[in-house]
Design a protein around this motif. Structure first.
Motif, PDB file in Angstrom:
ATOM      1  N   ARG A  50     -16.090 -12.257  -5.219  1.00  8.91           N
ATOM      2  CA  ARG A  50     -16.805 -11.705  -4.069  1.00  8.91           C
ATOM      3  C   ARG A  50     -15.808 -11.289  -2.993  1.00  8.91           C
ATOM      4  O   ARG A  50     -14.771 -11.923  -2.808  1.00  8.91           O
ATOM      5  N   VAL A  51     -16.143 -10.231  -2.262  1.00 12.69           N
ATOM      6  CA  VAL A  51     -15.272  -9.764  -1.181  1.00 12.69           C
ATOM      7  C   VAL A  51     -15.185 -10.841  -0.105  1.00 12.69           C
ATOM      8  O   VAL A  51     -16.188 -11.412   0.316  1.00 12.69           O
ATOM      9  N   HIS A  52     -13.952 -11.127   0.357  1.00 17.93           N
ATOM     10  CA  HIS A  52     -13.766 -12.113   1.413  1.00 17.93           C
ATOM     11  C   HIS A  52     -12.405 -11.888   2.078  1.00 17.93           C
ATOM     12  O   HIS A  52     -11.589 -11.097   1.621  1.00 17.93           O
ATOM     13  N   ARG A  53     -12.215 -12.583   3.185  1.00 13.96           N
ATOM     14  CA  ARG A  53     -10.928 -12.592   3.871  1.00 13.96           C
ATOM     15  C   ARG A  53     -10.357 -14.006   3.840  1.00 13.96           C
ATOM     16  O   ARG A  53     -11.083 -14.982   3.703  1.00 13.96           O
ATOM     17  N   PHE A  73     -10.138  -1.738  -0.234  1.00 15.80           N
ATOM     18  CA  PHE A  73     -10.678  -0.544  -0.893  1.00 15.80           C
ATOM     19  C   PHE A  73      -9.775   0.047  -1.967  1.00 15.80           C
ATOM     20  O   PHE A  73     -10.134   1.037  -2.590  1.00 15.80           O
ATOM     21  N   THR A  74      -8.622  -0.553  -2.201  1.00 19.69           N
ATOM     22  CA  THR A  74      -7.732  -0.050  -3.239  1.00 19.69           C
ATOM     23  C   THR A  74      -7.650  -1.062  -4.377  1.00 19.69           C
ATOM     24  O   THR A  74      -7.432  -2.253  -4.143  1.00 19.69           O
ATOM     25  N   GLN A  90      -6.786  -9.250   5.516  1.00 18.94           N
ATOM     26  CA  GLN A  90      -7.087  -8.199   4.554  1.00 18.94           C
ATOM     27  C   GLN A  90      -8.302  -8.613   3.714  1.00 18.94           C
ATOM     28  O   GLN A  90      -8.438  -9.763   3.316  1.00 18.94           O
ATOM     29  N   VAL A  91      -9.176  -7.648   3.477  1.00 20.16           N
ATOM     30  CA  VAL A  91     -10.373  -7.898   2.671  1.00 20.16           C
ATOM     31  C   VAL A  91     -10.000  -7.689   1.208  1.00 20.16           C
ATOM     32  O   VAL A  91      -9.440  -6.659   0.838  1.00 20.16           O
ATOM     33  N   HIS A  92     -10.290  -8.684   0.396  1.00 16.53           N
ATOM     34  CA  HIS A  92      -9.880  -8.555  -1.008  1.00 16.53           C
ATOM     35  C   HIS A  92     -10.882  -9.238  -1.920  1.00 16.53           C
ATOM     36  O   HIS A  92     -11.807  -9.927  -1.487  1.00 16.53           O
ATOM     37  N   ARG A  93     -10.691  -8.991  -3.211  1.00 17.44           N
ATOM     38  CA  ARG A  93     -11.598  -9.528  -4.218  1.00 17.44           C
ATOM     39  C   ARG A  93     -10.834  -9.701  -5.519  1.00 17.44           C
ATOM     40  O   ARG A  93     -10.120  -8.802  -5.962  1.00 17.44           O
ATOM     41  N   SER A 224      -3.515  12.465  -8.708  1.00 15.88           N
ATOM     42  CA  SER A 224      -4.884  12.016  -8.510  1.00 15.88           C
ATOM     43  C   SER A 224      -5.296  12.362  -7.084  1.00 15.88           C
ATOM     44  O   SER A 224      -4.444  12.527  -6.200  1.00 15.88           O
ATOM     45  N   ARG A 225      -6.579  12.466  -6.874  1.00 12.77           N
ATOM     46  CA  ARG A 225      -7.079  12.742  -5.525  1.00 12.77           C
ATOM     47  C   ARG A 225      -6.616  11.652  -4.551  1.00 12.77           C
ATOM     48  O   ARG A 225      -6.229  11.937  -3.419  1.00 12.77           O
ATOM     49  N   ARG A 226      -6.625  10.397  -5.010  1.00 11.57           N
ATOM     50  CA  ARG A 226      -6.211   9.287  -4.144  1.00 11.57           C
ATOM     51  C   ARG A 226      -4.744   9.411  -3.736  1.00 11.57           C
ATOM     52  O   ARG A 226      -4.377   9.171  -2.582  1.00 11.57           O
ATOM     53  N   THR A 227      -3.884   9.777  -4.682  1.00  7.89           N
ATOM     54  CA  THR A 227      -2.464   9.951  -4.365  1.00  7.89           C
ATOM     55  C   THR A 227      -2.284  11.048  -3.333  1.00  7.89           C
ATOM     56  O   THR A 227      -1.489  10.921  -2.384  1.00  7.89           O
TER      57      THR A 227
END
Length: 298
Positions: A50-53, A73-74, A90-93, A224-227
């Motif tokens: 789950r997403v958390h900090r 988001f990456t 930072q938000v991570h999962r 890639s679009r992201r790059t």
């Protein structure tokens, strides 16, 4: 990854944040180091996937892979020999499908003196989280982390105050190596971004009159679009779409101000066969219609 105490809280944005569990550290010091486990969680109500900090630093040195891990988001993919550095806030999962193997280091903010924090770039959020050391760098980092783990687990050789001091010095030595690796990786990314942006800029200059598509530019350049988004944002602070649109508007302004071409012809010259679509686009970006802009300069 040690289980976290039940002290998480929700911030104003509703994202759960978990503190460093000092009470679970050997000797109650502000760091932990040990093997990554399976089936662990920061908190009983917040599984890793789950997403958390967290309000502390986490450095994971992977012994296997691939492992997918999301940070702000990456999605990062790490494999054996890679390091992942997650900073406070930072938000991570964690990935539900990946098996995390290797060594994990956690550090409480405040455990190290300010001079060390600055020297090691602990709060350099601009540095890349995922690091790929070469063989020599990896050997040195593994050795440093191994020494740190031995010092961390040895609570019998020294008095507590000296034990903590040794831990701080050993941790500093490891982090200095890690910081050098992170800064070198950031410089390599910057050089790559500069090159990517230059190619994009030149392509836009050639094709803006007929091509307004970010994806089309990315495909043509082999990125890639992201790059492409990362490179253009690093160079200009803008998105690729904003960069393209700005170039189109500039050319439209030139033609409106310095030629007598009908507005419909001006639109066609910058990639808008339909005059109404051109007028709408121009007004969105300038708060003026093409006719009003031309009249203002006449």
């Amino acid at each position: 990854m040690a289980d976290m105490a039940d002290r998480g809280h929700r911030g104003g944005d509703g994202i759960r944040t978990f503190p460093f569990p000092v009470e679970l550290s050997v000797g109650g010091v502000g760091m932990q180091v040990g093997p990554m486990g399976t089936g662990r969680t920061w908190h009983a109500d917040a599984p890793l996937e789950r997403v958390h900090r967290i309000d502390f630093h986490v450095v994971m040195l992977f012994g296997g892979g691939p492992v997918r891990h999301m940070i702000d988001f990456t999605e990062y993919e790490a494999t054996a020999g890679d390091l992942l550095w997650i900073r406070p806030g930072q938000v991570h999962r964690f990935s539900r499908s990946s098996e995390y193997r290797g060594t994990v280091l956690t550090m409480q903010p405040g455990f190290l003196p300010r001079s060390t924090v600055e020297a090691t770039g602990l709060y350099r959020y601009d540095l890349p989280p995922l690091l790929h050391p070469d063989a020599a760098q990896l050997d040195a980092l593994r050795a440093g982390l191994g020494q740190l783990r031995r010092e961390y687990e040895d609570t019998a050789t020294l008095p507590q105050s000296l034990h903590t001091a040794v831990l701080r010095h050993t941790l500093t030595a490891f982090l200095l190596r890690l910081a050098h690796l992170a800064a070198s990786a950031a410089e390599a990314v910057r050089r790559q971004s500069d090159s990517t942006f230059t190619l994009f800029r030149d392509a836009v200059e050639r094709e803006f009159a007929t091509n307004h598509s970010v994806s089309a530019y990315a495909d043509a350049l082999g990125y890639s679009r992201r790059t492409l988004v990362r490179a253009v944002r690093a160079a200009t602070g803008e998105t690729p779409k904003a960069f393209i649109d700005k170039r189109v508007v500039l050319e439209a302004k030139r033609l409106l101000a310095h030629t007598d071409l009908p507005i419909g012809r001006v639109g066609a010259a910058v990639g808008f066969p339909d005059a109404a679509n051109f007028s709408k686009f121009f007004q969105q970006h300038t708060d003026q219609t093409p006719a009003a802009f031309r009249a203002e300069l006449r």
